[in-house]
Motif scaffolding. Structure first.
Motif, PDB file in Angstrom:
ATOM      1  N   THR A  87      96.189 134.997 110.179  1.00  0.00           N
ATOM      2  CA  THR A  87      97.565 134.785 109.737  1.00  0.00           C
ATOM      3  C   THR A  87      97.949 133.319 109.639  1.00  0.00           C
ATOM      4  O   THR A  87      98.447 132.867 108.601  1.00  0.00           O
ATOM      5  N   ALA A  88      97.717 132.545 110.697  1.00  0.00           N
ATOM      6  CA  ALA A  88      98.121 131.131 110.682  1.00  0.00           C
ATOM      7  C   ALA A  88      97.393 130.368 109.578  1.00  0.00           C
ATOM      8  O   ALA A  88      98.006 129.582 108.847  1.00  0.00           O
ATOM      9  N   CYS A  89      96.097 130.591 109.445  1.00  0.00           N
ATOM     10  CA  CYS A  89      95.326 129.893 108.415  1.00  0.00           C
ATOM     11  C   CYS A  89      95.743 130.326 107.020  1.00  0.00           C
ATOM     12  O   CYS A  89      95.877 129.499 106.115  1.00  0.00           O
ATOM     13  N   CYS A 125      89.639 135.621 112.138  1.00  0.00           N
ATOM     14  CA  CYS A 125      90.270 134.628 113.004  1.00  0.00           C
ATOM     15  C   CYS A 125      89.199 133.935 113.812  1.00  0.00           C
ATOM     16  O   CYS A 125      88.313 134.587 114.351  1.00  0.00           O
ATOM     17  N   VAL A 126      89.291 132.624 113.895  1.00  0.00           N
ATOM     18  CA  VAL A 126      88.324 131.880 114.703  1.00  0.00           C
ATOM     19  C   VAL A 126      88.951 131.391 116.009  1.00  0.00           C
ATOM     20  O   VAL A 126      88.304 130.723 116.801  1.00  0.00           O
ATOM     21  N   GLY A 127      90.210 131.702 116.219  1.00  0.00           N
ATOM     22  CA  GLY A 127      90.869 131.352 117.469  1.00  0.00           C
ATOM     23  C   GLY A 127      91.276 129.898 117.567  1.00  0.00           C
ATOM     24  O   GLY A 127      91.392 129.360 118.661  1.00  0.00           O
ATOM     25  N   ALA A 128      91.466 129.255 116.436  1.00  0.00           N
ATOM     26  CA  ALA A 128      91.888 127.849 116.421  1.00  0.00           C
ATOM     27  C   ALA A 128      93.162 127.713 115.596  1.00  0.00           C
ATOM     28  O   ALA A 128      93.287 126.840 114.744  1.00  0.00           O
ATOM     29  N   CYS A 129      94.120 128.578 115.878  1.00  0.00           N
ATOM     30  CA  CYS A 129      95.338 128.658 115.066  1.00  0.00           C
ATOM     31  C   CYS A 129      96.112 127.343 115.014  1.00  0.00           C
ATOM     32  O   CYS A 129      96.763 127.041 114.016  1.00  0.00           O
ATOM     33  N   GLY A 130      96.041 126.553 116.060  1.00  0.00           N
ATOM     34  CA  GLY A 130      96.736 125.274 116.069  1.00  0.00           C
ATOM     35  C   GLY A 130      96.152 124.275 115.093  1.00  0.00           C
ATOM     36  O   GLY A 130      96.791 123.264 114.779  1.00  0.00           O
ATOM     37  N   LEU A 131      94.950 124.544 114.602  1.00  0.00           N
ATOM     38  CA  LEU A 131      94.291 123.657 113.640  1.00  0.00           C
ATOM     39  C   LEU A 131      94.342 124.206 112.216  1.00  0.00           C
ATOM     40  O   LEU A 131      93.685 123.682 111.331  1.00  0.00           O
ATOM     41  N   ALA A 132      95.109 125.233 111.998  1.00  0.00           N
ATOM     42  CA  ALA A 132      95.129 125.936 110.715  1.00  0.00           C
ATOM     43  C   ALA A 132      95.496 125.001 109.562  1.00  0.00           C
ATOM     44  O   ALA A 132      96.327 124.126 109.735  1.00  0.00           O
ATOM     45  N   PRO A 133      94.862 125.224 108.410  1.00  0.00           N
ATOM     46  CA  PRO A 133      93.753 126.144 108.127  1.00  0.00           C
ATOM     47  C   PRO A 133      92.415 125.576 108.614  1.00  0.00           C
ATOM     48  O   PRO A 133      92.213 124.369 108.629  1.00  0.00           O
ATOM     49  N   VAL A 134      91.544 126.485 108.987  1.00  0.00           N
ATOM     50  CA  VAL A 134      90.266 126.113 109.596  1.00  0.00           C
ATOM     51  C   VAL A 134      89.103 126.560 108.716  1.00  0.00           C
ATOM     52  O   VAL A 134      89.095 127.659 108.181  1.00  0.00           O
ATOM     53  N   MET A 135      88.118 125.674 108.619  1.00  0.00           N
ATOM     54  CA  MET A 135      86.884 125.947 107.896  1.00  0.00           C
ATOM     55  C   MET A 135      85.734 125.574 108.821  1.00  0.00           C
ATOM     56  O   MET A 135      85.794 124.550 109.517  1.00  0.00           O
ATOM     57  N   LEU A 136      84.706 126.403 108.850  1.00  0.00           N
ATOM     58  CA  LEU A 136      83.507 126.085 109.619  1.00  0.00           C
ATOM     59  C   LEU A 136      82.361 125.869 108.652  1.00  0.00           C
ATOM     60  O   LEU A 136      82.226 126.597 107.659  1.00  0.00           O
TER      61      LEU A 136
END
Length: 160
Positions: A87-89, A125-136
């Protein structure tokens, strides 16, 4: 699932891994992790071989492989790219990241570049919502990414 033909050395490696875990069905997830680390993915024939070694139905193996997003039944690129669509991302533009990656690499979600360098997947979800959007990319996490940054990030992996 698509079928591949396993080489004897691959069957031996699967047998070795299963044996290292005592051929215990309760160790299925650990066994699958280890095999995926070795082979890169878990196609149907690998799942069948695990089932034979553990003396459990292949449906049980498939159920675990298909349930957990970490496991893959298709080959990945040397640099697997995963974009979080939690959701956040999503709210912060993850879909635009996916579009940029698809355009830049000319692949679709679930695809691999012809040279085998990159693959693209989406995660819940990668569990890094505070860093959204996240890419690995592999195990390296990139947070607060904007589409314009994707090229520079991928360029860093083009050298490896």
């Amino acid at each position: 699932m698509s079928t591949i033909t396993l080489k004897d050395c691959q069957r031996d490696k699967i047998r070795e891994i299963c044996t290292a875990f005592g051929n215990r069905p309760g160790e299925l997830i650990s066994i699958l992790h280890k095999i995926q680390d070795e082979m890169g993915y878990l196609p149907e024939e690998v799942q069948r071989e695990v089932g034979r070694n553990l003396r459990i139905p292949v449906s049980r193996v498939y159920g675990v492989v298909s349930f957990y997003s970490f496991f893959s039944m298709t080959p990945k690129g040397r640099h697997p790219i995963s974009v979080c669509m939690g959701t956040a991302c999503y709210v912060r533009g993850a879909e635009k990241l996916v579009d940029e990656i698809k355009e830049r690499l000319n692949i679709s979600v679930g695809g691999v570049t012809p040279d085998g360098r990159y693959s693209l997947d989406c995660l819940r979800c990668v569990g890094a919502c505070g860093l959204a959007p996240v890419m690995l990319v592999g195990e390296k996490v990139f947070g607060r990414i904007e589409p314009g940054q994707v090229g520079a990030i991928l360029d860093g992996f083009d050298r490896t």
